[in-house]
Design an enzyme around this catalytic site. Structure first.
Site, PDB file in Angstrom:
ATOM      1  N   ASP A   1       0.811  -1.223   0.000  1.00 41.81           N
ATOM      2  CA  ASP A   1       0.000   0.000   0.000  1.00 41.81           C
ATOM      3  C   ASP A   1       0.840   1.266   0.000  1.00 41.81           C
ATOM      4  OD1 ASP A   1      -2.329  -1.454  -0.041  1.00 41.81           O
ATOM      5  OD2 ASP A   1      -2.587  -1.421   2.135  1.00 41.81           O
TER       6      ASP A   1
ATOM      7  N   ARG B   1       2.116   5.229  17.064  1.00 39.11           N
ATOM      8  CA  ARG B   1       1.652   6.287  16.146  1.00 39.11           C
ATOM      9  C   ARG B   1       2.145   7.677  16.526  1.00 39.11           C
ATOM     10  NH1 ARG B   1       1.632   2.299  12.997  1.00 39.11           N
ATOM     11  NH2 ARG B   1      -0.304   1.139  12.742  1.00 39.11           N
TER      12      ARG B   1
ATOM     13  N   ASP C   1      -5.908   4.366  13.730  1.00 36.07           N
ATOM     14  CA  ASP C   1      -4.551   4.847  13.453  1.00 36.07           C
ATOM     15  C   ASP C   1      -4.532   6.165  12.679  1.00 36.07           C
ATOM     16  OD1 ASP C   1      -3.213   2.847  14.854  1.00 36.07           O
ATOM     17  OD2 ASP C   1      -3.319   1.455  13.167  1.00 36.07           O
TER      18      ASP C   1
ATOM     19  N   SER D   1      -4.680  -8.186   8.393  1.00 33.86           N
ATOM     20  CA  SER D   1      -4.021  -6.895   8.523  1.00 33.86           C
ATOM     21  C   SER D   1      -3.234  -6.943   9.826  1.00 33.86           C
ATOM     22  CB  SER D   1      -5.069  -5.787   8.570  1.00 33.86           C
ATOM     23  OG  SER D   1      -4.471  -4.599   9.026  1.00 33.86           O
TER      24      SER D   1
HETATM   25  N1  ARG Z   1      -7.181  -1.995  16.773  1.00 28.63           N
HETATM   26  C1  ARG Z   1      -5.856  -1.761  17.225  1.00 28.63           C
HETATM   27  C2  ARG Z   1      -5.668  -0.330  17.615  1.00 28.63           C
HETATM   28  O1  ARG Z   1      -6.501   0.461  17.295  1.00 28.63           O
HETATM   29  C3  ARG Z   1      -4.814  -2.250  16.274  1.00 28.63           C
HETATM   30  C4  ARG Z   1      -4.684  -1.514  14.986  1.00 28.63           C
HETATM   31  C5  ARG Z   1      -3.665  -2.207  14.167  1.00 28.63           C
HETATM   32  N2  ARG Z   1      -3.521  -1.710  12.860  1.00 28.63           N
HETATM   33  C6  ARG Z   1      -3.521  -2.491  11.782  1.00 28.63           C
HETATM   34  N3  ARG Z   1      -3.319  -1.938  10.636  1.00 28.63           N
HETATM   35  N4  ARG Z   1      -3.713  -3.776  11.832  1.00 28.63           N
HETATM   36  O2  ARG Z   1      -4.723   0.016  18.254  1.00 28.63           O
END
Ligand code: ARG
Length: 398
Positions: free
Chosen positions: A14, A95, A124, A175
């Site tokens: 991506d 992040r 995110d 993912s």
């Molecule tokens: N749901 C989790 C969070 O909000 C994990 C997010 C992980 N991101 C991903 N692209 N799989 O922290």
């Protein structure tokens, strides 16, 4: 000079396609920025080069592992941070750090825009953009997948058309986001919350159901920070890596959670965070030993608020910073040792000791040596129960 955009680059399909896609859509030069937060996998130099091969005008790699452990993971540990009481904020912690470097790189390399590869449905995107806004409010954020409708199919097509050097032979059905504090796995068959996770999903942890000899470790803390295992000193980053190894071997830290996202969706997530879960357990028990009762109780509410704020992308907010000050203050006496037994998916505290301990044997014992004056209890209870007693008389009509 042409305008520039700095893209948070992972090396995956991506964001690799995102380089050209961003350039075409905005007319800006794209600077790729990849950050090492202990995610493992490909060599960072390979990733740096790939960004250039995909059309980035510049490509930078930043090793932020130690900073991530010192300034993001350790504060989370001091806060015993678990969103919804279970999720140790793996992605949520990385992040703001990545955002910080997006802003810094934008400044250094003359960009007015930053970009990330998030979709429009997750947390995110919020964390990246809210963090960037709090650090460099003049920057604009853009997300090619969300804002430029870069779907996965289009990405594959684009990569083929432009001959981009990206391995996309076997597409993972999941993912995944990972760093040294843990792994997050979602989508695929996991989207049915009734489907049990399969062994295949896990890479940081071994199957906890396999019988193994337990491992016993003594973890030493200094003012809330774990500093040694069995007498051997570790930096924060090495401590987390070592505990991932030790606790991961026993399948500790697997989490299967239906989670309340910031954007309002409930999502099913699988996490593994062996070091995180083992260390939080140890840290929390040392607090039970060393924190004054009311501090210990009050801190639980602060911890929950802290975890929720960090989950919701407010790392750089004033309130979060103020909570950090409170939490740091509570850690002054959180020094000592915790003995943990690791086995069968669990880290169990079997011993604790501290020079700052508030545990007083002579007050606690039921044996000889008792220094607690039980005669004081009677009067204490009279007064403690007085408001209830008065109220009860009223409701009984007396
Ligand atoms: N749901 C989790 C969070 O909000 C994990 C997010 C992980 N991101 C991903 N692209 N799989 O922290």
């Amino acid at each position: 000079m042409a305008q520039r955009v700095v893209l948070a680059y992972s090396g995956g399909l991506d964001t690799s396609v995102g380089i050209g896609w961003l350039k075409d859509a905005t007319g800006k030069e794209v600077v790729a920025m990849a950050i090492d937060v202990g995610q493992g996998g490909e060599d960072m130099e390979v990733i740096r080069q790939r960004a250039l091969d995909c059309g980035a005008v510049e490509s930078v790699v930043i090793d932020a592992q130690a900073e991530f452990a010192d300034d993001y993971i350790m504060p989370a540990l001091k806060a015993n941070a678990l969103y919804q009481k279970r999720y140790p904020l793996v992605s949520a912690l990385s992040r703001p750090l990545i955002a910080k470097y997006l802003a810094k790189t934008a400044k250094e390399l003359g960009a007015d825009t930053v970009a990330h590869g998030c979709t429009g449905k997750g947390n995110d995107q919020v964390r990246f953009e809210a963090s960037v806004a709090a650090i460099s409010p003049e920057l604009t954020s853009i997300a090619p997948i969300r804002d430029l409708a870069l779907t996965r199919d289009k990405a594959i097509e684009y990569a083929a058309e432009h001959n981009l050097p990206i391995a996309q032979s076997k597409k993972s059905p999941y993912s995944v986001d990972q760093n040294v504090w843990g792994r997050a796995v979602e989508t695929g068959f996991l989207e049915d919350p009734w489907n049990a996770p399969i062994e295949d999903l896990y890479t940081y942890t071994q199957d906890p159901d396999v019988l193994r000899e337990p491992t016993e470790v003594i973890i030493k803390f200094d003012q809330g920070i774990p500093v040694a295992i069995d007498g051997v000193s570790y930096s924060a980053i090495d401590m987390v890596k070592k505990m991932n190894e030790l606790a991961g071997f026993h399948g500790i830290g697997r989490i299967d959670l239906v989670e309340d996202r910031l954007v309002g969706i409930k999502s099913r997530e699988i996490y593994e965070a062996p070091a995180g879960i083992a260390l939080i357990q140890a840290h929390e028990e040392l607090e039970n030993l060393t924190l004054e009762r009311d501090v210990n109780r009050f801190k639980k509410g602060i911890e929950d608020k802290w975890a929720t704020m960090v989950y919701e992308g407010l790392w750089f907010s004033d309130l979060k910073r103020s909570l950090d000050v409170f939490i740091d203050h509570t850690q002054h006496y959180v020094s000592g040792e915790i003995r943990l037994k690791l086995r069968g998916g669990r880290a169990v505290v079997t011993g604790r000791r501290s020079e700052q301990s508030l545990y007083d044997f002579n007050l606690a014992t039921y044996d000889t040596g008792d220094s607690f004056d039980s005669s004081l209890a009677k009067g204490f209870i009279e007064l403690w129960a007085l408001p209830s007693k008065i109220s009860a008389k009223r409701s009984h009509g007396k």
